[in-house]
Design a protein around this motif. Structure first.
Motif, PDB file in Angstrom:
ATOM      1  N   LEU A  19       0.833  -1.209   0.000  1.00 17.85           N
ATOM      2  CA  LEU A  19       0.000   0.000   0.000  1.00 17.85           C
ATOM      3  C   LEU A  19       0.866   1.257   0.000  1.00 17.85           C
ATOM      4  O   LEU A  19       0.450   2.310  -0.473  1.00 17.85           O
ATOM      5  N   GLU A  20       2.073   1.134   0.554  1.00 20.70           N
ATOM      6  CA  GLU A  20       3.017   2.265   0.543  1.00 20.70           C
ATOM      7  C   GLU A  20       3.837   2.297  -0.755  1.00 20.70           C
ATOM      8  O   GLU A  20       4.761   3.106  -0.883  1.00 20.70           O
TER       9      GLU A  20
ATOM     10  N   GLU B   9      -2.826  -5.096 -18.480  1.00 20.99           N
ATOM     11  CA  GLU B   9      -3.919  -4.139 -18.248  1.00 20.99           C
ATOM     12  C   GLU B   9      -4.734  -4.542 -17.021  1.00 20.99           C
ATOM     13  O   GLU B   9      -5.094  -3.692 -16.191  1.00 20.99           O
ATOM     14  N   VAL B  10      -5.041  -5.846 -16.914  1.00 20.19           N
ATOM     15  CA  VAL B  10      -5.832  -6.327 -15.774  1.00 20.19           C
ATOM     16  C   VAL B  10      -5.086  -6.052 -14.478  1.00 20.19           C
ATOM     17  O   VAL B  10      -5.637  -5.488 -13.521  1.00 20.19           O
ATOM     18  N   SER B  11      -3.818  -6.436 -14.474  1.00 21.27           N
ATOM     19  CA  SER B  11      -3.013  -6.324 -13.258  1.00 21.27           C
ATOM     20  C   SER B  11      -2.911  -4.869 -12.806  1.00 21.27           C
ATOM     21  O   SER B  11      -3.035  -4.568 -11.612  1.00 21.27           O
ATOM     22  N   LEU B  12      -2.717  -3.974 -13.754  1.00 26.01           N
ATOM     23  CA  LEU B  12      -2.606  -2.544 -13.434  1.00 26.01           C
ATOM     24  C   LEU B  12      -3.887  -2.056 -12.757  1.00 26.01           C
ATOM     25  O   LEU B  12      -3.844  -1.347 -11.741  1.00 26.01           O
ATOM     26  N   GLN B  13      -5.038  -2.454 -13.344  1.00 28.89           N
ATOM     27  CA  GLN B  13      -6.325  -2.009 -12.797  1.00 28.89           C
ATOM     28  C   GLN B  13      -6.564  -2.612 -11.412  1.00 28.89           C
ATOM     29  O   GLN B  13      -7.007  -1.919 -10.494  1.00 28.89           O
ATOM     30  N   LYS B  16      -4.508  -1.018  -8.741  1.00 32.59           N
ATOM     31  CA  LYS B  16      -5.071   0.301  -8.431  1.00 32.59           C
ATOM     32  C   LYS B  16      -6.233   0.130  -7.444  1.00 32.59           C
ATOM     33  O   LYS B  16      -6.306   0.822  -6.431  1.00 32.59           O
ATOM     34  N   TRP B  17      -7.102  -0.833  -7.753  1.00 32.78           N
ATOM     35  CA  TRP B  17      -8.231  -1.088  -6.854  1.00 32.78           C
ATOM     36  C   TRP B  17      -7.743  -1.506  -5.468  1.00 32.78           C
ATOM     37  O   TRP B  17      -8.306  -1.095  -4.455  1.00 32.78           O
ATOM     38  N   LYS B  18      -6.707  -2.341  -5.450  1.00 33.48           N
ATOM     39  CA  LYS B  18      -6.231  -2.833  -4.147  1.00 33.48           C
ATOM     40  C   LYS B  18      -5.642  -1.694  -3.322  1.00 33.48           C
ATOM     41  O   LYS B  18      -5.778  -1.674  -2.094  1.00 33.48           O
ATOM     42  N   LEU B  19      -4.978  -0.760  -4.005  1.00 31.19           N
ATOM     43  CA  LEU B  19      -4.444   0.405  -3.282  1.00 31.19           C
ATOM     44  C   LEU B  19      -5.574   1.218  -2.656  1.00 31.19           C
ATOM     45  O   LEU B  19      -5.384   1.898  -1.648  1.00 31.19           O
ATOM     46  N   GLU B  20      -6.767   1.133  -3.266  1.00 29.39           N
ATOM     47  CA  GLU B  20      -7.943   1.825  -2.696  1.00 29.39           C
ATOM     48  C   GLU B  20      -8.650   0.947  -1.661  1.00 29.39           C
ATOM     49  O   GLU B  20      -9.728   1.305  -1.173  1.00 29.39           O
ATOM     50  N   GLY B  21      -8.067  -0.207  -1.356  1.00 35.13           N
ATOM     51  CA  GLY B  21      -8.648  -1.083  -0.338  1.00 35.13           C
ATOM     52  C   GLY B  21      -9.821  -1.911  -0.829  1.00 35.13           C
ATOM     53  O   GLY B  21     -10.552  -2.512  -0.036  1.00 35.13           O
ATOM     54  N   LYS B  22     -10.005  -1.981  -2.152  1.00 32.41           N
ATOM     55  CA  LYS B  22     -11.137  -2.732  -2.703  1.00 32.41           C
ATOM     56  C   LYS B  22     -10.860  -4.237  -2.718  1.00 32.41           C
ATOM     57  O   LYS B  22      -9.747  -4.659  -3.016  1.00 32.41           O
ATOM     58  N   LYS B  23     -11.905  -5.024  -2.417  1.00 31.06           N
ATOM     59  CA  LYS B  23     -11.810  -6.478  -2.531  1.00 31.06           C
ATOM     60  C   LYS B  23     -12.284  -6.892  -3.921  1.00 31.06           C
ATOM     61  O   LYS B  23     -13.302  -6.384  -4.416  1.00 31.06           O
ATOM     62  N   VAL B  24     -11.557  -7.830  -4.521  1.00 29.56           N
ATOM     63  CA  VAL B  24     -11.826  -8.204  -5.912  1.00 29.56           C
ATOM     64  C   VAL B  24     -12.412  -9.619  -5.995  1.00 29.56           C
ATOM     65  O   VAL B  24     -11.834 -10.571  -5.458  1.00 29.56           O
ATOM     66  N   GLY B  25     -13.559  -9.735  -6.660  1.00 29.12           N
ATOM     67  CA  GLY B  25     -14.175 -11.032  -6.944  1.00 29.12           C
ATOM     68  C   GLY B  25     -13.944 -11.397  -8.400  1.00 29.12           C
ATOM     69  O   GLY B  25     -13.853 -10.516  -9.257  1.00 29.12           O
ATOM     70  N   PHE B 137      -5.528 -16.692 -11.997  1.00 27.72           N
ATOM     71  CA  PHE B 137      -5.481 -16.199 -10.609  1.00 27.72           C
ATOM     72  C   PHE B 137      -4.260 -15.300 -10.400  1.00 27.72           C
ATOM     73  O   PHE B 137      -4.314 -14.345  -9.632  1.00 27.72           O
ATOM     74  N   HIS B 138      -3.159 -15.623 -11.062  1.00 27.52           N
ATOM     75  CA  HIS B 138      -1.970 -14.774 -10.899  1.00 27.52           C
ATOM     76  C   HIS B 138      -2.108 -13.459 -11.664  1.00 27.52           C
ATOM     77  O   HIS B 138      -1.519 -12.450 -11.281  1.00 27.52           O
ATOM     78  N   PHE B 139      -2.871 -13.467 -12.739  1.00 22.16           N
ATOM     79  CA  PHE B 139      -3.122 -12.206 -13.451  1.00 22.16           C
ATOM     80  C   PHE B 139      -4.072 -11.319 -12.638  1.00 22.16           C
ATOM     81  O   PHE B 139      -3.855 -10.125 -12.495  1.00 22.16           O
ATOM     82  N   VAL B 140      -5.135 -11.936 -12.141  1.00 25.34           N
ATOM     83  CA  VAL B 140      -6.228 -11.170 -11.522  1.00 25.34           C
ATOM     84  C   VAL B 140      -5.998 -10.944 -10.023  1.00 25.34           C
ATOM     85  O   VAL B 140      -6.467  -9.950  -9.461  1.00 25.34           O
ATOM     86  N   GLU B 141      -5.290 -11.864  -9.377  1.00 27.77           N
ATOM     87  CA  GLU B 141      -5.053 -11.800  -7.923  1.00 27.77           C
ATOM     88  C   GLU B 141      -6.343 -11.505  -7.140  1.00 27.77           C
ATOM     89  O   GLU B 141      -6.404 -10.555  -6.360  1.00 27.77           O
ATOM     90  N   PRO B 142      -7.364 -12.340  -7.355  1.00 24.97           N
ATOM     91  CA  PRO B 142      -8.656 -12.064  -6.721  1.00 24.97           C
ATOM     92  C   PRO B 142      -8.669 -12.432  -5.237  1.00 24.97           C
ATOM     93  O   PRO B 142      -7.937 -13.321  -4.804  1.00 24.97           O
ATOM     94  N   ASP B 143      -9.518 -11.751  -4.487  1.00 21.54           N
ATOM     95  CA  ASP B 143      -9.751 -12.141  -3.091  1.00 21.54           C
ATOM     96  C   ASP B 143     -10.716 -13.319  -3.029  1.00 21.54           C
ATOM     97  O   ASP B 143     -10.594 -14.178  -2.153  1.00 21.54           O
TER      98      ASP B 143
END
Lengths: 284, 284
Positions: A19-20, B9-13, B16-25, B137-143
């Protein structure tokens, strides 16, 4: 230095670092750390923002119970070394943490890289390596991971496995570190007597002789192998496990010594198994 | 809705979501989406902050070239459905992106869950599934990742594989969605004629009959299997592939029908292979 005993602690810390915006380097080890490991730590410390070292003697990769039982351990010394090198986090799991309920029933393999060398001499060894690496990489989620090229086949296999499964981790191979006299550093060297250590120098001597003969223009692998084998056979204390000259990228046999070459040796000195190798490029 | 064609592209997005604390399905699919898939999207949309759907007909998991060649495709319709369901991101890779240089040489297996059912009927199928899931799973790194229980063995296997390798993803199984008449929804149903669809209802009818007989107290698996087989044999258009009653957790055979049970059927109707199953618990 942070000391973690569970994956949850590691994961929490790593995600905080991410996160950092920090990049994480990882050096998985089986402990009894030496200057070879320390060099891997240095590589990670210079390339990544945070460096994690794991210490875990992985039972899943030992095909020989005696080798596992006698694998040297020195946790206090290891932690001191990590601290002095300014490693950021040490992950020190126990067996139950790494393998809850025992070693799991799973098959992980890259068949074309597991047809010779240690894959054949140590059945099941690399399957156990790929298992522990998979689990550790998922716990640590490193950006970079560093492996010594002394275990060349292991390095190649992990790199290929991670690429094939698309792990988001860059696998980086680092040059073998040797004693002044040429012995490749290994935790298993601790089990050698002084006279055995002296004999073990023949391994790197054979490799260097092979290399110089190839560089002098000999392209016949059988001839080079014979020259190297003579060096190893000169000691009655050395029992040869394997001695192979292969394509360093594919681990395939060669009719003529051209391209990227791997010279790989495994020997027993008493009950201790030592491996060593060198790679070189010969223009085609 | 974001449309990505490359892992980068997926990984970048996602990062970004994870930095915002979002959980990904995440819902991995082979496209030709139906109400069964839509239910998985709903589960993800309600449990995670962001939902990613991948659409990729994975050649590595087809043991039958004809099945692969005839697998139905409807990308435009799929994207429309994803859009209408408010999926956040669709990952639509091509073959070269998923398997640069071709399908790789790798072996991934959980042997004890691959001894029967589709693992035997479709050699190599699950190895291909585990490969594509590992890469995705390694591309998307989902929760969280969501799978239909219609492919029960696949769900169990992926869940066990991810647990064994410690993927940081929770694998969630979702109930099978059926037509009003009971047919388990599947993209392959599109290849059935109206009369074949009618015949295919015998599959769920056999399963329901087996269930009711077990609930009535019959504990002999051979007897239940015979009762179910009679239903399927009543149509000359149905060719049985397998019909098994197993422990739903271990996929082992049973002497007496107690505990968590799986009733699993695979049939061919013409060239189309259909599978279906139900699980039930009988107190021990």
């Amino acid at each position: 230095m942070i000391l973690c005993k569970t994956p949850e602690e590691v994961s929490l810390q790593v995600r905080k670092w991410k996160l950092e915006g920090k990049k994480v380097g990882f050096v998985p080890t089986m402990g009894f750390l030496h200057e070879g490991h320390a060099t891997l730590f240095d590589k990670s410390l210079s390339k990544a923002d945070k460096t994690i070292v794991s210490i875990f003697v992985n039972p899943a990769q030992f095909n020989d119970p005696e080798d596992y039982a006698k694998y040297p351990i020195n946790t206090a010394g290891d932690l001191k070394l990590c601290e002095s090198k300014k490693v950021d986090l040490v992950f020190l799991p126990d067996q139950e943490t790494m393998y809850p309920g025992g070693i799991p029933d799973v098959l992980l393999a890259i068949p074309h890289l597991m047809k010779n060398l240690c894959a054949v001499s140590r059945p099941g060894h690399f399957e156990g390596v790929l298992l522990v690496i998979s689990r550790l990489f998922h716990f640590v989620e490193p950006d970079f991971a560093f492996f010594g090229k002394k275990d060349y086949q292991q390095y190649l296999l992990i790199r290929e496995f991670c690429k094939t499964l698309a792990f988001p981790t860059e696998v980086i191979g680092c040059e073998t570190i040797r004693s002044d006299k040429g012995l490749a550093l290994s935790s298993r060297n601790a089990r050698l007597s002084e006279s055995e250590k002296e004999e073990s120098l023949l391994v790197s001597r054979a490799l260097r002789l092979g290399e110089s003969q190839i560089r002098s223009g000999i392209t016949d692998p059988v001839l080079i192998r014979d020259i190297m084998k003579d060096v190893l056979d000169s000691s009655s204390k050395i029992k040869l496990d394997y001695l192979e000259i292969l394509n360093a990228d594919t681990l395939e046999s060669l009719e003529f010594l051209k391209g990227n070459l791997l010279l790989a040796v495994a020997v027993f000195i008493g009950p201790v198994r030592l491996i060593d190798n060198i790679t070189l490029s010969v223009s085609e």
